[in-house]
Design a protein around this motif. Sequence first.
Motif, PDB file in Angstrom:
ATOM      1  N   HIS A 276      50.964  31.257  41.574  1.00 34.60           N
ATOM      2  CA  HIS A 276      49.993  31.644  40.553  1.00 34.60           C
ATOM      3  C   HIS A 276      50.679  32.440  39.443  1.00 34.60           C
ATOM      4  CE1 HIS A 276      46.082  33.367  39.109  1.00 34.60           C
ATOM      5  NE2 HIS A 276      46.852  34.418  38.858  1.00 34.60           N
TER       6      HIS A 276
ATOM      7  N   LYS B 146      45.041  26.685  43.586  1.00 38.02           N
ATOM      8  CA  LYS B 146      43.824  27.377  44.036  1.00 38.02           C
ATOM      9  C   LYS B 146      43.059  26.529  45.055  1.00 38.02           C
ATOM     10  CE  LYS B 146      44.358  31.049  41.579  1.00 38.02           C
ATOM     11  NZ  LYS B 146      44.641  32.339  42.263  1.00 38.02           N
TER      12      LYS B 146
ATOM     13  N   LYS C  77      40.314  28.217  47.388  1.00 33.99           N
ATOM     14  CA  LYS C  77      39.525  28.986  46.421  1.00 33.99           C
ATOM     15  C   LYS C  77      38.888  27.975  45.470  1.00 33.99           C
ATOM     16  CE  LYS C  77      42.206  33.266  46.727  1.00 33.99           C
ATOM     17  NZ  LYS C  77      42.994  34.299  45.990  1.00 33.99           N
TER      18      LYS C  77
ATOM     19  N   GLU D 237      37.328  28.952  41.843  1.00 34.87           N
ATOM     20  CA  GLU D 237      38.372  29.172  40.842  1.00 34.87           C
ATOM     21  C   GLU D 237      39.027  27.856  40.436  1.00 34.87           C
ATOM     22  OE1 GLU D 237      41.161  32.453  41.440  1.00 34.87           O
ATOM     23  OE2 GLU D 237      39.855  33.185  43.043  1.00 34.87           O
TER      24      GLU D 237
ATOM     25  N   TRP E  19      36.812  25.869  38.072  1.00 36.88           N
ATOM     26  CA  TRP E  19      36.778  26.461  36.735  1.00 36.88           C
ATOM     27  C   TRP E  19      38.052  26.123  35.960  1.00 36.88           C
ATOM     28  CZ3 TRP E  19      39.676  30.184  34.123  1.00 36.88           C
ATOM     29  CH2 TRP E  19      39.100  30.679  32.942  1.00 36.88           C
TER      30      TRP E  19
END
Length: 367
Positions: free
Chosen positions: A226, A257, A262, A265, A268
């Motif tokens: 990340h 992600k 996740k 996230e 998005w």
Amino acid sequence: MKNGLWVYCLILLLSLSAFESKGQTKFSQPSNYNEQFSGIGPKVYILPPPKTKIEIIQGQYSAKKKEQSELLSLIERQQLFERLKKVDNGELPFKITKDTSVVSREEQVTAAINYYNQINNLDSVWAWQNHLGIIKLLKGDHDSARELFLEVTIEYELLGDNRKNVAILNNLAILENDAGNLTNSLRYYDKLIAIAKANKDILAEGLYTLAIANIEAKLGNYQAAHNVVLTRSFPLLQKSKSYPDIVDALNTLALIKENEEKFVEAKWIYLQAADVATMHKDEKGLAESLFKIAELKNKIGDGALAIDDYKHAKELAIKHQMEALLIEIEDGIGDAYLNTGKYTEAALALNSYNILKVEFINKQILM
């Protein structure tokens, strides 16, 4: 005496009549099938009821999943090939047949190496050795490919041919990643980044750091991956204004992600990638982003919401002849239709998928 005999005959007659009546009643009644009964004659075979249309299509989708390994392997091989770099090698010598139905591509390249060795054209020898290394890598022969790449990169380093040497180092980094030697792969990418910095090539530096992020994610170092994307790769790609690569970087971060589970996230970030692709008219990047959004929706049980994304991605994939992506889209949208009970649409998607699959496999075999 006569009366007694007559009475006896009458009783006997009535008894026989009652016995006959009892027998007739017994044999006229239907009897249940007894599985334990073992008598004379063939074994009773009870046919299962015919499958419904829904059961048939569900069975076909189950079979599709079981038979996908060859196709997925070919798609991965094509994606791998697109990332490998060739160096200038010109055409095959005129003495070598270009008909791959007569000799394989590997035989053609080997013949080219032998030819250029005979006439002492070493630059062409090394270029075709790199080409042979690519073929070996695509076949999964990592040891032979590594030997060829290392021999070539030594020659280019001695000559000081920076451009060609970078191409071979890129291939070595990809080879070690594919072979699972991730530490070695990172070492080559660090070397490539150092060269890119020396050349002030911010686009190349951004792409190499993105490759490092992928390896960190592969190692399970999601936070490190990340950070590499956001603090190193993304700023460089923005500075270079290479928007297709920015879209790819966002999709890479979203996948990190997603692998970390996740999902909110990831969704998005995929949407951000689609927005950037739309804003900068990157239709190929938009197709990839929409497909990834649809796949994520399908994965988390939002198959009904994924269908429109699949449809839009499909239009763009057809427009830009993105054959591998188109197959993956038909695969995904078929699953979405099946999971939402749209069996007619699922059957049509499966038919389209099978046609595309056969065409793709045949094309790869002919290459």
